[in-house]
Design an enzyme around this catalytic site. Structure first.
Site, mmCIF file in Angstrom:
data_model
loop_
_atom_site.group_PDB
_atom_site.id
_atom_site.type_symbol
_atom_site.label_atom_id
_atom_site.label_comp_id
_atom_site.label_asym_id
_atom_site.label_seq_id
_atom_site.Cartn_x
_atom_site.Cartn_y
_atom_site.Cartn_z
ATOM 1 N N LYS A 141 -9.514 2.375 -1.869
ATOM 2 C CA LYS A 141 -9.705 1.733 -0.580
ATOM 3 C C LYS A 141 -11.054 2.082 0.039
ATOM 4 C CE LYS A 141 -7.134 0.972 3.746
ATOM 5 N NZ LYS A 141 -5.896 1.349 4.470
ATOM 6 N N GLU A 177 0.843 -1.191 0.000
ATOM 7 C CA GLU A 177 0.000 0.000 0.000
ATOM 8 C C GLU A 177 0.884 1.249 0.000
ATOM 9 O OE1 GLU A 177 -3.428 1.840 3.049
ATOM 10 O OE2 GLU A 177 -1.958 0.370 3.751
ATOM 11 N N VAL A 228 -0.042 -2.205 10.680
ATOM 12 C CA VAL A 228 0.498 -1.852 11.987
ATOM 13 C C VAL A 228 -0.179 -2.650 13.107
ATOM 14 C CG1 VAL A 228 1.262 0.445 11.306
ATOM 15 C CG2 VAL A 228 -1.059 0.138 12.161
ATOM 16 N N CYS A 275 -5.065 -3.226 2.638
ATOM 17 C CA CYS A 275 -4.785 -3.184 4.068
ATOM 18 C C CYS A 275 -6.036 -3.380 4.933
ATOM 19 C CB CYS A 275 -4.063 -1.892 4.407
ATOM 20 S SG CYS A 275 -3.102 -1.960 5.950
#
Length: 266
Positions: free
Chosen positions: A112, A39, A172, A145
């Site tokens: 997205k 990404e 993350v 993501c």
């Protein structure tokens, strides 16, 4: 059978040309059908201001962008399709997008759907919806993501006929790699997640990315998982027939057994 390549690397923040050249060198001479990159692969992720967004956009629909032109040429020269994430500007609006480029020069953009955290400060939620594209007989879908967190994302792509979901990511949170084993199993589809690694710091903004890019199979097998740190190019051969067979046993079929009228929905 087709070959899928996942690239894990550490981009330098906002150094688009340098990051593109780095990746092109990493995949030079590769023999594959599909390449998936992370990404926001060439800008990095740690945006702290709108001005940084305004300086790093691409617009493939207007044939603008250093990365887009470079990977369009790469795809044409190698015959491999490429998917990567980028900061898209379209009609004055900015999206966290990915593009799938095919060797004949055609391409398709996914924006997205589910924005994560500070992305909401800079990007507009995507309006393309999910789609599946034929790449040399392989049905390819895209997600980005945080889309993984919503089971409907991958279920929609599977119902559209995806054999493999290419999943550019900047992960993350610590959950995705394990969760995608289940996403693959519950949809009987391959998922190729390309993540970055390391830490990005920009002023007061800091992110630590989890690496561990991977490819999971329709039976939830992890065909490979890369280390948490380090740059890698990993290629495996997979069989689309496994994704197209939705039978669980002689009496049950994953999609034929669905009962949508009993499912809650908005």
């Amino acid at each position: 059978m087709f070959k899928v390549t996942v690239v894990q690397f550490k981009p330098e923040l906002f150094e688009v040309k340098k990051n593109v050249e780095k990746v092109l060198k990493m995949i030079e001479g590769i023999n594959t059908d599909l390449v998936v990159l992370p990404e926001l692969a060439f800008t990095g992720y740690a945006f702290s201001s709108k001005s940084e967004i305004e300086k790093t956009w691409e617009s493939p629909l207007d044939n603008e962008g250093y990365a887009f032109k470079a990977f369009k040429e790469f795809s044409r020269d190698t015959g491999a399709a490429v998917a990567y994430g980028f900061n898209e500007r379209y009609n004055g609006t900015y999206y966290n997008s990915s593009v799938l480029i095919k060797h004949d020069g055609t391409f398709k953009i996914y924006r997205k759907t589910h924005l994560f955290y500070r992305e909401n400060l800079f990007f507009t939620p995507g309006d393309t919806g999910f789609w599946v594209e034929d790449v040399n007989g392989i049905n390819v879908g895209l997600a980005i993501c945080f889309d993984w967190y919503f089971p409907e994302s991958f279920r929609t792509l599977a119902l559209l006929g995806a054999d493999i979901i290419l999943h550019p990511s900047n992960l993350v949170l610590p959950y995705c790699q394990e969760a995608n084993k289940i996403r693959s199993l519950e949809n009987k589809v391959y998922i190729a997640t390309a993540n970055i690694y390391g830490t990005q710091i920009n002023k007061e903004i800091s992110y630590k990315f989890s690496g561990k890019s991977q490819l999971t199979s329709p039976t939830s097998e992890v065909l490979f998982r890369l280390p948490e740190e380090g740059e890698y190019v990993k290629t495996v051969e997979v069989d689309e027939r496994l994704a197209r067979d939705k039978s669980i046993n002689e009496f049950n079929d994953l999609f034929k057994e669905r009962k949508p009228k009993f499912y809650f929905h908005s």
